[in-house]
Write a protein that holds these residues in place. Structure first.
Motif, PDB file in Angstrom:
ATOM      1  N   ASP A   1       3.869   0.750 -27.948  1.00 54.14           N
ATOM      2  CA  ASP A   1       3.071   1.804 -28.579  1.00 54.14           C
ATOM      3  C   ASP A   1       1.577   1.607 -28.362  1.00 54.14           C
ATOM      4  O   ASP A   1       0.791   2.528 -28.566  1.00 54.14           O
ATOM      5  N   ALA A   2       1.146   0.415 -27.956  1.00 54.61           N
ATOM      6  CA  ALA A   2      -0.265   0.135 -27.699  1.00 54.61           C
ATOM      7  C   ALA A   2      -0.569   0.327 -26.213  1.00 54.61           C
ATOM      8  O   ALA A   2      -0.031  -0.391 -25.366  1.00 54.61           O
TER       9      ALA A   2
ATOM     10  N   ASP B   1       5.630   3.913 -17.717  1.00 53.20           N
ATOM     11  CA  ASP B   1       5.462   3.456 -19.092  1.00 53.20           C
ATOM     12  C   ASP B   1       5.851   4.530 -20.102  1.00 53.20           C
ATOM     13  O   ASP B   1       5.883   5.722 -19.795  1.00 53.20           O
ATOM     14  N   ALA B   2       6.158   4.048 -21.317  1.00 48.49           N
ATOM     15  CA  ALA B   2       6.510   4.922 -22.434  1.00 48.49           C
ATOM     16  C   ALA B   2       5.924   4.339 -23.702  1.00 48.49           C
ATOM     17  O   ALA B   2       5.848   3.114 -23.847  1.00 48.49           O
ATOM     18  N   GLN B   3       5.517   5.203 -24.648  1.00 45.40           N
ATOM     19  CA  GLN B   3       4.847   4.735 -25.858  1.00 45.40           C
ATOM     20  C   GLN B   3       5.791   4.382 -26.995  1.00 45.40           C
ATOM     21  O   GLN B   3       5.365   3.839 -28.010  1.00 45.40           O
ATOM     22  N   ASN B   4       7.074   4.656 -26.852  1.00 50.29           N
ATOM     23  CA  ASN B   4       8.047   4.256 -27.870  1.00 50.29           C
ATOM     24  C   ASN B   4       9.453   4.308 -27.281  1.00 50.29           C
ATOM     25  O   ASN B   4       9.657   4.770 -26.155  1.00 50.29           O
TER      26      ASN B   4
ATOM     27  N   TRP C   1       8.925  -4.664 -29.626  1.00 54.76           N
ATOM     28  CA  TRP C   1       9.925  -4.542 -30.692  1.00 54.76           C
ATOM     29  C   TRP C   1       9.530  -3.457 -31.684  1.00 54.76           C
ATOM     30  O   TRP C   1      10.249  -2.509 -31.926  1.00 54.76           O
ATOM     31  N   GLU C   2       8.353  -3.598 -32.297  1.00 51.93           N
ATOM     32  CA  GLU C   2       7.923  -2.696 -33.364  1.00 51.93           C
ATOM     33  C   GLU C   2       7.210  -1.480 -32.793  1.00 51.93           C
ATOM     34  O   GLU C   2       6.091  -1.572 -32.303  1.00 51.93           O
ATOM     35  N   MET C   3       7.883  -0.317 -32.869  1.00 45.99           N
ATOM     36  CA  MET C   3       7.313   0.932 -32.375  1.00 45.99           C
ATOM     37  C   MET C   3       7.783   2.079 -33.252  1.00 45.99           C
ATOM     38  O   MET C   3       8.856   2.004 -33.858  1.00 45.99           O
TER      39      MET C   3
END
Length: 296
Positions: A11-12, A34-37, A57-59
């Protein structure tokens, strides 16, 4: 010409760019998307095939663990290498990822060399053959920022080589567990006007005091006799958000500055710029900032 395809999920955007740059520099035969989530990654994976997945992991919307579970249920992705790259490096989370079929586990913050080694390990001969066919070398390039903090933080004496603590537990048999990070032993940023901060880098942890913090960055003060990072190095700031819970905020070194206007200053100011875009992490950070401002 790229012959392999990798999907980078985080997500970053700063972390995604760092991973893609490392892959591009070290392995030019790998094309990155790439993908944001996890939800976006799932959509891309349904329309195209990838040879490697590098995932946080955390998205929001879909976590890396949820994406891994879905991926292992798809025939075309049942054996595709999946590297989990996350600040959640404690043993319990590593074990959970192993049970779901993760190929390798890399804790944040990571070094380009650390990431490269994981990629080489999971891709094996397939990557080596592709590099040889493309006439590319597996040698790593020089790190342009390796000595970026040398002038400011140089020691008056040559430091002794870093040694592992005497009470460190022996490395687990499982190679994935060897990458697990212990919980910070020093008290992380917490209550009070002099909040201690645990700021982790790829090969060291900086003991410091929080001078100021907002939703964009944190400025900490640390003694000069420690190992300092370089400009743009990745960082993870551990903060206590109360009720026994810890938030791990990803960022990078934005500024290093002497506290005093003299060359022999004993203290250095380090500014970490946050890069997380996860609403949950931003909410945790907002609560901590309010508590810090109130001096509680």
């Amino acid at each position: 010409m790229a012959t392999l395809k990798a999907l980078v999920v985080d997500d970053a955007s700063f972390v995604r760019d760092l991973v893609k740059r490392t892959v591009r520099q070290r392995f030019p035969v790998i094309e990155t998307t790439d993908a944001q989530n996890g939800r976006r990654a799932q959509s891309l994976m349904s329309r195209s095939n990838f040879d490697l997945v590098l995932c946080d992991w955390e998205m929001p919307e879909m976590s890396g663990l949820e994406l891994l579970r879905w991926m292992r249920q798809q025939p075309q992705y049942e054996k595709v290498p999946f590297i989990m790259i996350t600040s959640r490096g404690d043993k319990d989370h590593v074990i959970e990822a192993v049970k779901e079929g993760v190929s390798e586990y890399l804790g944040k913050p990571f070094s380009p060399e650390g990431l490269s080694k994981k990629i080489i390990k999971v891709m094996g001969r397939r990557l080596n053959d592709a590099m040889e066919k493309g006439g590319k070398s597996m040698e790593r390039p020089a790190d342009a920022f390796k000595e970026s903090a040398a002038l400011l933080t140089q020691k008056r004496e040559v430091p002794e080589p870093r040694k592992e603590p005497a009470d460190s537990a022996p490395a687990p048999d499982n190679s994935l567990l060897a990458g697990a990070r212990p919980e910070p032993t020093s008290r992380p940023a917490g209550h009070g006007p002099m909040s201690l901060a645990s700021v982790r880098f790829s090969d060291s942890t900086l003991k410091s005091v929080v001078k100021d913090i907002n939703l964009t960055e944190v400025r900490v003060i640390a003694k000069r006799d420690q190992d300092f990072p370089g400009i743009l190095d990745q960082a993870v700031v551990d903060i206590d958000i109360g009720d026994g819970q810890m938030a791990r905020l990803n960022g990078y070194v934005h500024q290093l500055q002497a506290v005093d206007k003299r060359q022999d200053t004993d203290f250095v100011s380090v500014t970490i710029r946050f890069v997380d875009e996860d609403p949950k992490k931003l909410e945790d950070l907002s609560r901590f900032v309010a508590r810090f401002r109130a001096g509680r």
